[in-house]
Design an enzyme around this catalytic site. Structure first.
Site: not given
Ligand code: UD1
Ligand code: MG
Length: 465
Positions: A16, A80, A103, A390
């Site tokens: 999604r 799943g 999670g 530099n």
């Protein structure tokens, strides 16, 4: 004491989100979704008892959180949430209880995980699920209690299977569960893929265990917002805003003024002292610390930097991996790149860029300057347009400017080079050789004046017209 493991389901792709990055690595509050969940889990059990179930882009996910010391279980094919737990069977068998977390739901707190564990133990349940009553429950699984007010759960129904009446149920499945390991794995093979997504739903365990006369109960989260999942971009942004706003509220409680907190992005680890004022549209990121009595003006972005007390950061400054001591003034539009150390009371002004330098106490570089790989002492004045050269195309070299030096405007310092204490460098000098202490270095073409030259030129032009 029961042996408790925490398993975090983190293998999904996150379809999604329409992203090429794994879902659990999308960030809210400045860190990946999964990192938030791990932080809560490791407050409840030691990291060695926390397992992330990873699959989609497993190496990236593992790499992003490996430093937490948790274990990993590989779910090669993502079939799943029920399947995710099936593949963790071997890792979980040595434990009595497993707490399963999602999670992608980063607001879960250690207190709520503990509440789930305690309720599960007190009810001697086979499965305990965390629920919440949401204003807008769309997309979440819904809880069917045995009777209203009962702790016992009959089933969890997924959004796609709801009848119009069930669609009105506001009590949702948070996606956080505690299971007795033994009953879980005795019955988990009864899960089927007989559903619209053709997946093994972990949520079906409620009805399966119920049918097997095992106890399935639910406990409601104290704060329903803790269960919010980041399944879509809009949900991620909503969660991010909640985290940011909570951080700003905490800072304000601690004595920081934030004029327009909706516009500021301040990461959770940032510390700011009292009486510091943050203007609109400021970002303070990573492990930054800001002292007290500072003023951070609009459009400044500060990352992993340490700001002392009483520092003024004027509009539009960008600081990365830098340190600024008390009373310094930066900007507007100063750019401090990694390794910049700005001394007490020093000034860096408009369009000054620094990298890997130490600028001493009270030293000033107020305009249009680049200072890189330089060691600059106390009380030094760097004139407008000064440049440390530099880099020779291959290597970087150092410029040393000792205490009390005056560097005139438009000076170029070709490193490696040293300007000794108290010396003067005349404006527009190209410094290629070391300048001794207290000397004057002048290195520029001598000016010649041609009297009347311009007038003559103008007259010649007029004649030819
Ligand atoms: C799930 C629940 C839903 C609950 C919601 C709460 C199921 C079937 N539904 O829905 O009841 O309201 O969480 O946020 O469980 N994952 C894997 N392997 C897989 C599939 C998913 O590790 O094979 C991980 C995902 O990365 C994610 C978590 O499991 O972190 C939940 O999966 P997700 O697809 O987001 O489930 P939801 O649709 O949110
Ligand atoms: Mg989800």
């Amino acid at each position: 004491m029961p042996r408790v493991a925490i398993a975090i389901m983190a293998a999904g792709k996150g379809t999604r989100l329409k992203s090429k990055h794994p879902k659990v690595l999308h960030e809210v509050g400045g860190k990946p979704l999964l990192a938030h969940v791990i932080a809560a889990a490791t407050q409840v059990v030691p990291a060695k008892d926390v397992y992330a179930i990873i699959g989609h882009e497993a190496d990236r996910v593992r790499g992003a959180v490996a430093d937490t010391g948790i274990g990993f279980v590989l779910q090669n094919e993502q079939r799943g949430t029920g399947h995710a737990v099936m593949v963790a069977r071997e890792a979980l068998t040595p434990y009595d209880v497993v707490i399963v977390l999602s999670g992608d739901a980063p607001l879960i707190s250690a207190q709520t995980i503990e509440k789930l564990r305690e309720f599960h133990g007190a009810k001697a349940a086979a499965m305990t699920l965390l629920t919440a009553k949401l204003e807008n429950p769309t997309g979440y699984g819904r809880i069917i209690r045995q009777k209203s007010g009962s702790h016992n759960v009959h089933a969890i129904l997924e959004q796609k299977n709801l009848t119009p009446a069930q669609n009105k149920i506001r009590e949702v499945n948070a996606g956080f569960y505690a299971f007795g390991v033994e009953p879980l794995f005795r019955h988990i093979d009864k899960l089927s893929t007989d559903n619209p997504h053709r997946e093994f739903y972990l949520t079906d365990m409620a009805a399966i265990l119920g049918k097997a006369k095992e106890r399935v109960v639910a406990v409601e989260a104290n704060d329903p917002l803790e269960v919010l999942g980041g399944n879509t971009r809009a949900e991620l942004v909503e969660i991010d805003q909640r985290i940011r706003m909570a951080k700003c509220q905490q800072l304000m409680t601690d004595g920081v003024t934030i004029f327009y907190p909706q516009s500021c992005v301040i990461d959770s680890a940032v510390e700011i002292g009292a009486d510091t004022v943050i203007e609109p549209f400021v970002q303070i990121l990573g492990n930054s610390t800001v002292g007290s009595d500072c003023r951070i003006r609009s459009y400044s972005v500060i990352r992993n930097s340490e700001i002392g007390d009483g520092v003024a950061i004027l509009p539009g400054c960008v600081l990365t991996d830098s340190r600024v001591k008390a009373g310094a003034i930066l900007g507007p539009y100063s750019h401090l790149r990694p390794g910049s150390e700005i001394g007490e009371g020093a000034h860096l002004g408009n369009f000054v860029e620094t990298k890997k330098i130490r600028l001493g106490k009270g030293s000033k570089a107020n305009h249009l300057t680049y200072l890189g790989d330089a060691e600059i002492g106390d009380g030094v004045n760097i004139g407008a347009g000064t440049i440390t050269c530099n880099y020779d195309g291959v290597s970087k070299y150092k410029t040393i400017i000792e205490d009390g030096v005056f560097v005139g405007s438009d000076t170029t310092l070709v490193a490696p080079v040293r300007v000794g204490k108290g010396a003067y460098v005349a404006a527009a000098t190209c410094v290629t050789d070391d300048v001794p202490a207290d000397a004057l270095a002048v290195g520029r073409a001598r000016q010649i004046v041609k009297e009347g030259w311009a007038k003559g030129k103008r007259e010649a032009r007029k004649k030819s017209e």
